[in-house]
Design an enzyme around this catalytic site. Structure first.
Site, PDB file in Angstrom:
ATOM      1  N   ASP A 118      40.118 -43.471 -87.298  1.00  0.00           N
ATOM      2  CA  ASP A 118      40.375 -44.696 -86.533  1.00  0.00           C
ATOM      3  C   ASP A 118      41.705 -45.283 -87.000  1.00  0.00           C
ATOM      4  O   ASP A 118      41.882 -45.545 -88.202  1.00  0.00           O
ATOM      5  CB  ASP A 118      39.207 -45.649 -86.830  1.00  0.00           C
ATOM      6  CG  ASP A 118      39.356 -47.022 -86.203  1.00  0.00           C
ATOM      7  OD1 ASP A 118      40.406 -47.299 -85.579  1.00  0.00           O
ATOM      8  OD2 ASP A 118      38.415 -47.822 -86.348  1.00  0.00           O
ATOM      9  N   LEU A 120      50.130 -43.515 -79.460  1.00  0.00           N
ATOM     10  CA  LEU A 120      49.508 -43.652 -78.130  1.00  0.00           C
ATOM     11  C   LEU A 120      48.061 -44.110 -78.188  1.00  0.00           C
ATOM     12  O   LEU A 120      47.510 -44.497 -77.164  1.00  0.00           O
ATOM     13  CB  LEU A 120      49.529 -42.303 -77.388  1.00  0.00           C
ATOM     14  CG  LEU A 120      50.866 -41.654 -77.104  1.00  0.00           C
ATOM     15  CD1 LEU A 120      51.020 -40.417 -77.968  1.00  0.00           C
ATOM     16  CD2 LEU A 120      51.017 -41.307 -75.641  1.00  0.00           C
ATOM     17  N   ASP A 160      53.726 -50.897 -68.242  1.00  0.00           N
ATOM     18  CA  ASP A 160      54.300 -51.927 -67.362  1.00  0.00           C
ATOM     19  C   ASP A 160      53.352 -53.121 -67.199  1.00  0.00           C
ATOM     20  O   ASP A 160      53.778 -54.197 -66.782  1.00  0.00           O
ATOM     21  CB  ASP A 160      54.677 -51.344 -65.989  1.00  0.00           C
ATOM     22  CG  ASP A 160      53.533 -50.699 -65.239  1.00  0.00           C
ATOM     23  OD1 ASP A 160      52.389 -50.658 -65.752  1.00  0.00           O
ATOM     24  OD2 ASP A 160      53.767 -50.226 -64.104  1.00  0.00           O
ATOM     25  N   LYS A 205      47.854 -54.740 -75.231  1.00  0.00           N
ATOM     26  CA  LYS A 205      49.057 -53.894 -75.321  1.00  0.00           C
ATOM     27  C   LYS A 205      50.293 -54.753 -75.588  1.00  0.00           C
ATOM     28  O   LYS A 205      51.159 -54.378 -76.374  1.00  0.00           O
ATOM     29  CB  LYS A 205      49.249 -53.088 -74.024  1.00  0.00           C
ATOM     30  CG  LYS A 205      48.240 -51.981 -73.791  1.00  0.00           C
ATOM     31  CD  LYS A 205      48.254 -50.898 -74.867  1.00  0.00           C
ATOM     32  CE  LYS A 205      49.545 -50.091 -74.887  1.00  0.00           C
ATOM     33  NZ  LYS A 205      49.456 -48.973 -75.878  1.00  0.00           N
ATOM     34  N   PRO A 213      35.252 -45.641 -54.262  1.00  0.00           N
ATOM     35  CA  PRO A 213      35.361 -47.104 -54.280  1.00  0.00           C
ATOM     36  C   PRO A 213      36.811 -47.585 -54.281  1.00  0.00           C
ATOM     37  O   PRO A 213      37.589 -47.241 -55.165  1.00  0.00           O
ATOM     38  CB  PRO A 213      34.668 -47.484 -55.604  1.00  0.00           C
ATOM     39  CG  PRO A 213      34.771 -46.261 -56.459  1.00  0.00           C
ATOM     40  CD  PRO A 213      34.917 -45.067 -55.583  1.00  0.00           C
ATOM     41  N   GLY A 221      40.757 -60.774 -61.018  1.00  0.00           N
ATOM     42  CA  GLY A 221      42.123 -60.933 -61.559  1.00  0.00           C
ATOM     43  C   GLY A 221      43.032 -59.747 -61.300  1.00  0.00           C
ATOM     44  O   GLY A 221      44.044 -59.573 -61.975  1.00  0.00           O
TER      45      GLY A 221
END
Ligand code: NAD
Ligand code: TYD
Length: 335
Positions: free
Chosen positions: A59, A81, A126, A154, A205, A275
């Site tokens: 981890d 990453l 982004d 992030k 979906p 959201g």
């Protein structure tokens, strides 16, 4: 070069590890991955064992283990990453996002500083810029305005990386890439979900009106951009990576169904993501000019290749889709 990659059993990480081992025979690579639900040893199984690769199951937020690894092996460079990466999961429970994406990033920055790592790439997104209206694009100077727990976690990593540069002149480089697609993407994400539900004749979906826009790039083009960012990027600098390929979700799904010859009636409008960011679009000019970044894979060709890959790797995705954790997640998300 002794290179430490984190998250190398995930989608982008496994594509990066594969590419580096093939393209750069001078690289010895250690891959630190916790093997969460998204970290899949099958993603690299065909390459292994490999004389220049070692996998470490750990981890990144485990400080003692990371310190020991850095002090023992002395990586010269890091590409970070490892992350919790799915927005919808961050709405269900943000806890692991804060631990891995925020604490884990600080732990790695600290271990890298203590051991004098010469280059550290933080792979960002982004989504840290928030959402655009119908016009405009994000540049590296756009303000950070993340709007989901994933994006906030992030962005916190971005700020910690920038703080490490500002405070200690740690040689940190940040890349912010747009939405990736391609082989080995975990099938909770939109493009593999559309492909696999279509292949299995299941409903697809589509959140809300399906007019949300994402800026899609093939994972190989992203990986090819990370290398010059690592080797030639200016410390302290941010680089946007994108293929300038904006697509509304509904059009993406319809294109995939058409390429597959599947029934368009499989598309089902479902409750919108709370959201939901409306539009992402990223200006990669700086990476083009300073890093020679130049995506090569055209959108429709990339989609065709990706569909073919999933066609040819049924055992890979069936094993995931049959797992109880995937089915529980699907049930909870889509009911
Ligand atoms: P992914 O979910 O497929 O893979 C994440 C990997 O990280 C997995 O192998 C997982 O086991 C590992 N991991 C998770 N928590 C860990 C921990 N605590 N310690 C060690 N390993 C851990 O994600 P991805 O799509 O390959 O994304 C990789 C990176 O790229 C992420 O940082 C993500 O934010 C960023 N990114 C992704 C996209 C995209 O479209 N997928 C776009 C831009 C940036
Ligand atoms: P996703 O792959 O989750 O990436 P992100 O949210 O990080 O951009 O989703 C891509 C787009 O597809 C996003 O606008 C949400 C939408 N989407 C759906 O319409 N249906 C789905 O089932 C999923 C997973 C995503």
């Amino acid at each position: 070069m002794r290179l430490l990659v984190t998250g190398g059993l995930g989608f982008i990480g496994s594509n990066l590890v594969r590419w580096i081992l093939q393209q750069h025979p001078d690289v010895e690579l250690v891959n630190v991955d916790a093997e969460t639900y998204a970290g899949n040893p099958a993603n690299l199984a065909d390459l292994l064992p490999h004389p220049r690769y070692r996998g470490v199951r750990a981890d990144v937020a485990d400080r003692a283990t990371m310190r020991a690894l850095f002090h023992d092996w002395h990586p010269e460079a890091v590409v970070h990453l490892a992350a919790e990466s799915h927005v919808d999961r961050s709405l269900q429970d943000a806890t692991p996002f804060l631990r891995t994406n925020v604490e884990g990033t600080q732990v790695l920055l600290d271990a890298a500083r203590e051991t004098g790592v010469g280059r550290f790439v933080y792979v960002s997104t982004d989504e840290v810029y928030g959402s655009l209206g119908p016009t405009g694009v994000f540049t590296e100077t756009s303000p950070l305005a993340p709007r989901s727990p994933y994006a906030v976690s992030k962005a916190a990593g971005d700020l910690l990386a920038q703080a490490a540069y500002h405070t200690w002149r740690q040689p940190v480089i940040i890349t912010r890439c747009s939405n990736n697609y391609g082989p080995y993407q975990y099938p909770e994400k939109f493009i593999p979900l559309v492909i696999l539900n279509a292949l299995e004749g299941q409903p697809i979906p589509l959140y809300g009106d399906g007019q949300q826009v994402r800026d899609w790039i093939h994972v190989e083009d992203h990986v090819r951009g990370l290398w010059p960012a690592l080797t030639r990027g200016t410390p302290g600098r941010v680089y946007n990576l994108s293929a300038r390929n904006e697509q509304p979700n509904r059009a993406v799904a319809e294109t995939i169904l058409a390429l597959l010859g599947a029934d368009p009636a499989l598309l089902r409008t479902v409750r919108d993501r709370p959201g939901h960011d409306r539009r992402y679009a990223l200006d990669p000019s700086r990476a083009e000019q300073e890093l020679g970044f130049a995506p090569r894979i055209p959108w429709r060709e990339g989609l065709r290749q990706t569909i073919a890959w999933y066609h040819q790797h049924t055992a890979w995705w069936r094993a995931i889709r049959e797992r109880e954790d995937y089915q529980n997640y699907y049930q909870q998300q889509y009911g």
